[in-house]
Write a protein that holds these residues in place. Structure first.
Motif, PDB file in Angstrom:
ATOM      1  N   UNK A  30      -4.455  -3.303   4.043  1.00 28.49           N
ATOM      2  CA  UNK A  30      -3.604  -4.183   4.847  1.00 28.49           C
ATOM      3  C   UNK A  30      -3.334  -5.454   4.059  1.00 28.49           C
ATOM      4  N   UNK A  31      -2.086  -5.950   4.129  1.00 27.90           N
ATOM      5  CA  UNK A  31      -1.775  -7.196   3.435  1.00 27.90           C
ATOM      6  C   UNK A  31      -0.617  -7.905   4.106  1.00 27.90           C
ATOM      7  N   UNK A  32      -0.626  -9.228   4.015  1.00 27.03           N
ATOM      8  CA  UNK A  32       0.467 -10.034   4.552  1.00 27.03           C
ATOM      9  C   UNK A  32       1.762  -9.750   3.800  1.00 27.03           C
ATOM     10  N   UNK A  33       1.656  -9.389   2.522  1.00 30.87           N
ATOM     11  CA  UNK A  33       2.852  -9.066   1.742  1.00 30.87           C
ATOM     12  C   UNK A  33       3.584  -7.869   2.337  1.00 30.87           C
ATOM     13  N   UNK A  34       2.821  -6.855   2.747  1.00 29.43           N
ATOM     14  CA  UNK A  34       3.446  -5.675   3.345  1.00 29.43           C
ATOM     15  C   UNK A  34       4.140  -6.023   4.655  1.00 29.43           C
ATOM     16  N   UNK A  35       3.508  -6.870   5.466  1.00 25.55           N
ATOM     17  CA  UNK A  35       4.109  -7.255   6.744  1.00 25.55           C
ATOM     18  C   UNK A  35       5.446  -7.950   6.502  1.00 25.55           C
ATOM     19  N   UNK A  36       5.467  -8.891   5.571  1.00 25.64           N
ATOM     20  CA  UNK A  36       6.702  -9.619   5.277  1.00 25.64           C
ATOM     21  C   UNK A  36       7.743  -8.684   4.684  1.00 25.64           C
ATOM     22  N   UNK A  37       7.324  -7.780   3.784  1.00 28.38           N
ATOM     23  CA  UNK A  37       8.267  -6.840   3.180  1.00 28.38           C
ATOM     24  C   UNK A  37       8.847  -5.891   4.224  1.00 28.38           C
ATOM     25  N   UNK A  38       7.986  -5.373   5.102  1.00 24.83           N
ATOM     26  CA  UNK A  38       8.462  -4.485   6.165  1.00 24.83           C
ATOM     27  C   UNK A  38       9.464  -5.196   7.070  1.00 24.83           C
ATOM     28  N   UNK A  39       9.125  -6.435   7.447  1.00 26.34           N
ATOM     29  CA  UNK A  39      10.008  -7.208   8.324  1.00 26.34           C
ATOM     30  C   UNK A  39      11.324  -7.530   7.624  1.00 26.34           C
ATOM     31  N   UNK A  40      11.252  -7.808   6.330  1.00 28.92           N
ATOM     32  CA  UNK A  40      12.475  -8.068   5.567  1.00 28.92           C
ATOM     33  C   UNK A  40      13.388  -6.836   5.574  1.00 28.92           C
ATOM     34  N   UNK A  41      12.787  -5.658   5.367  1.00 29.01           N
ATOM     35  CA  UNK A  41      13.567  -4.428   5.439  1.00 29.01           C
ATOM     36  C   UNK A  41      14.179  -4.219   6.802  1.00 29.01           C
ATOM     37  N   UNK A  42      13.420  -4.534   7.845  1.00 31.75           N
ATOM     38  CA  UNK A  42      13.950  -4.410   9.207  1.00 31.75           C
ATOM     39  C   UNK A  42      15.120  -5.357   9.425  1.00 31.75           C
ATOM     40  N   UNK A  43      14.983  -6.575   8.941  1.00 28.68           N
ATOM     41  CA  UNK A  43      16.053  -7.560   9.096  1.00 28.68           C
ATOM     42  C   UNK A  43      17.332  -7.098   8.392  1.00 28.68           C
ATOM     43  N   UNK A  44      17.181  -6.575   7.186  1.00 22.03           N
ATOM     44  CA  UNK A  44      18.348  -6.099   6.437  1.00 22.03           C
ATOM     45  C   UNK A  44      19.002  -4.924   7.167  1.00 22.03           C
ATOM     46  N   UNK A  98       6.275  -4.046  -2.949  1.00 20.12           N
ATOM     47  CA  UNK A  98       6.945  -4.770  -1.871  1.00 20.12           C
ATOM     48  C   UNK A  98       8.383  -4.300  -1.707  1.00 20.12           C
ATOM     49  N   UNK A  99       9.081  -4.057  -2.824  1.00 22.86           N
ATOM     50  CA  UNK A  99      10.472  -3.599  -2.741  1.00 22.86           C
ATOM     51  C   UNK A  99      10.560  -2.207  -2.125  1.00 22.86           C
ATOM     52  N   UNK A 100       9.556  -1.376  -2.397  1.00 18.95           N
ATOM     53  CA  UNK A 100       9.531  -0.058  -1.761  1.00 18.95           C
ATOM     54  C   UNK A 100       9.343  -0.184  -0.255  1.00 18.95           C
ATOM     55  N   UNK A 101       8.501  -1.120   0.160  1.00 18.37           N
ATOM     56  CA  UNK A 101       8.316  -1.354   1.596  1.00 18.37           C
ATOM     57  C   UNK A 101       9.612  -1.830   2.249  1.00 18.37           C
ATOM     58  N   UNK A 102      10.319  -2.725   1.558  1.00 21.82           N
ATOM     59  CA  UNK A 102      11.604  -3.205   2.083  1.00 21.82           C
ATOM     60  C   UNK A 102      12.567  -2.032   2.263  1.00 21.82           C
ATOM     61  N   UNK A 103      12.664  -1.208   1.223  1.00 25.23           N
ATOM     62  CA  UNK A 103      13.591  -0.077   1.268  1.00 25.23           C
ATOM     63  C   UNK A 103      13.218   0.927   2.344  1.00 25.23           C
ATOM     64  N   UNK A 104      11.917   1.104   2.579  1.00 26.41           N
ATOM     65  CA  UNK A 104      11.460   2.076   3.567  1.00 26.41           C
ATOM     66  C   UNK A 104      11.939   1.736   4.975  1.00 26.41           C
ATOM     67  N   UNK A 105      11.990   0.441   5.313  1.00 29.51           N
ATOM     68  CA  UNK A 105      12.309   0.045   6.688  1.00 29.51           C
ATOM     69  C   UNK A 105      13.805  -0.184   6.933  1.00 29.51           C
ATOM     70  N   UNK A 106      14.613  -0.194   5.886  1.00 26.96           N
ATOM     71  CA  UNK A 106      16.051  -0.448   6.088  1.00 26.96           C
ATOM     72  C   UNK A 106      16.737   0.678   6.864  1.00 26.96           C
ATOM     73  N   UNK A 165       0.832  -1.205   0.000  1.00 24.94           N
ATOM     74  CA  UNK A 165       0.000   0.000   0.000  1.00 24.94           C
ATOM     75  C   UNK A 165       0.860   1.245   0.000  1.00 24.94           C
ATOM     76  N   UNK A 166       2.141   1.083  -0.321  1.00 25.37           N
ATOM     77  CA  UNK A 166       3.042   2.233  -0.348  1.00 25.37           C
ATOM     78  C   UNK A 166       2.948   2.985  -1.668  1.00 25.37           C
ATOM     79  N   UNK A 167       2.453   2.329  -2.737  1.00 24.84           N
ATOM     80  CA  UNK A 167       2.372   2.955  -4.056  1.00 24.84           C
ATOM     81  C   UNK A 167       1.563   4.248  -4.020  1.00 24.84           C
ATOM     82  N   UNK A 168       0.409   4.201  -3.329  1.00 25.73           N
ATOM     83  CA  UNK A 168      -0.459   5.380  -3.270  1.00 25.73           C
ATOM     84  C   UNK A 168       0.262   6.542  -2.608  1.00 25.73           C
ATOM     85  N   UNK A 169       1.079   6.254  -1.601  1.00 23.41           N
ATOM     86  CA  UNK A 169       1.815   7.318  -0.913  1.00 23.41           C
ATOM     87  C   UNK A 169       2.886   7.907  -1.811  1.00 23.41           C
ATOM     88  N   UNK A 170       3.589   7.045  -2.569  1.00 22.99           N
ATOM     89  CA  UNK A 170       4.634   7.532  -3.471  1.00 22.99           C
ATOM     90  C   UNK A 170       4.038   8.426  -4.546  1.00 22.99           C
TER      91      UNK A 170
END
Length: 422
Positions: free
Chosen positions: A132-146, A84-92, A1-6
């Protein structure tokens, strides 16, 4: 759901600046007062403000007012999507600076991972136009992990010592378990799960079934309408199983997967002249019903009604099944022209139901019909009919002036609008 914000970056910046100031100014003041490094803490505050602005500001990009809904389909096919990649990048960045500031990587990872789930929960519950989506949760967590991993490596290379590794592991595990359990319980109790049709169990089988329905109704259309029939559109109502094929010559419908035709009619319903007599028309009707309605015509009585005469005659064959003089609910009518064309047919493929014994005679039903209507009875047929709240019943259909009256053959009560009238 980050596309709408971008896509709404100009408006996003308007909110990001005050949020960043609200977080960064007190963070810098506290760091100076405690004589801690200021820059890294200010950067953490700014990156956190970016997360809040991008994920929690209202937009018009998702459902509003439809209740809390979350897409819980498998996230892994979508992890390479741009969103999803934007979500990953956002949390790094925020996770990276948090690892530098707190020097507790496992605790930091647990907080950011649970925090990403909390953000999705707020998006689901907040009616803010976000999805809300499970994809966003996983992408956010992936960014946090990185980010945490990068921060930990940085700390070790620069000589910063991770604080109390055992306590960090204990706190991290505790926060991860309790936070995840709380989120799962909240999602389960207040959020409606949504799984896209393509990922639902049985979708592939349903698609194959639809393809089978299309082939079946196409075959039936070619049989009924003859050579040169072209199917222009096939419609399958998945909730009911009704299949409709619109062709260049007419329309045909049936039920899938039961493979039971219901009706068909040529668009051109004018009966052309032809050389066939009634016996030859019967042969065409017989071949048709044996091919498509073998169970329905078993034990059925056939009658014929002829309209017109000679080469312009049209023959309508009716098939009805009787049990002890009672007409069963199966209905089948086939109209054949003198030229051998099945002009139309209607069918009601219903199995013979179990019925209670009739106790009301024809004469008694006629008297009751006169009592109910005050009119003379001209004819009577005993048939099986569904009655609301009663199931299948033996019913007398009594012909009276301007219509019919129905009398239950067990109780003698009148049936009106499909229900017994007491």
């Amino acid at each position: 759901m980050i596309d709408a914000s971008v896509q709404a970056i100009p408006g996003l910046l308007v909110w990001f600046v005050p949020i960043a100031l609200c977080l960064a100014v007190p963070t810098v003041l506290i760091a100076r007062a405690r004589r801690k490094p200021v820059t890294v803490r200010a950067l953490l505050a700014v990156c956190s403000a970016g997360i809040l602005a991008v994920t929690l500001l209202p937009t018009d990009g998702g459902p509003v007012g439809d209740g809390a809904v979350c897409d819980l389909s498998s996230p892994f096919p979508q992890l390479t999507s741009s969103s999803a990649l934007l979500n990953v990048a956002l949390f790094i960045p925020a996770s990276f600076f948090a690892a530098l500031v707190f020097q507790r990587p496992l605790t930091t990872l647990a907080v950011t991972a649970v925090g990403s789930g909390l953000i999705e929960l707020i998006q689901a519950e907040g009616a803010m136009g976000r999805s809300c989506s499970a994809t966003d949760i996983v992408a956010n967590t992936t960014g946090s992990l990185i980010g945490v991993a990068a921060g930990t490596v940085w700390c070790r290379r620069t000589g910063w010592v991770t604080r109390r590794a055992k306590r960090d592991a204990l706190w991290g595990a505790t926060l991860a378990v309790t936070g995840s359990a709380a989120l799962i319980a909240t999602f389960h109790s207040s959020v409606t799960p949504y799984i896209p049709l393509t990922q639902r169990p049985g979708f592939a089988a349903a698609q194959r079934a639809v393809e089978g329905a299309d082939a079946w109704i196409t075959e039936a259309a070619a049989y009924v309408f003859g050579k040169g029939t072209q199917v222009e559109q096939t419609i399958v109502a998945k909730h009911s199983g009704l299949v409709t094929a619109k062709t260049n010559r007419g329309e045909i419908t049936g039920w899938w997967p039961e493979k039971k035709l219901e009706e068909a009619a040529f668009t051109d319903n004018r009966a052309e002249a032809g050389p066939l007599n009634q016996t030859q028309a019967e042969e065409i009707s017989t071949r048709f019903v044996r091919r498509w309605f073998p169970a329905e015509v078993l034990g059925a009585k056939r009658t014929v009604h002829v309209s017109g005469s000679g080469k312009s005659a049209v023959y309508m064959f009716t098939y009805r099944r009787y049990r002890k003089g009672l007409m069963m609910p199966m209905r089948l009518n086939v109209t054949v022209t003198s030229n051998g064309r099945i002009m139309n047919f209607t069918a009601r493929a219903v199995k013979d139901p179990k019925l209670p014994e009739s106790t009301v005679s024809k004469d008694k039903a006629a008297r009751l019909a006169r009592t109910y209507t005050g009119r003379t009875v001209h004819g009577a047929v005993l048939l099986a009919q569904k009655v609301k709240g009663q199931g299948w019943r033996p019913v007398w259909m009594m012909g009276v002036e301007n219509g019919d009256v129905f009398v239950d053959a067990v109780t003698g009560l009148r049936i009106s609008q499909g229900a017994l009238v007491r």
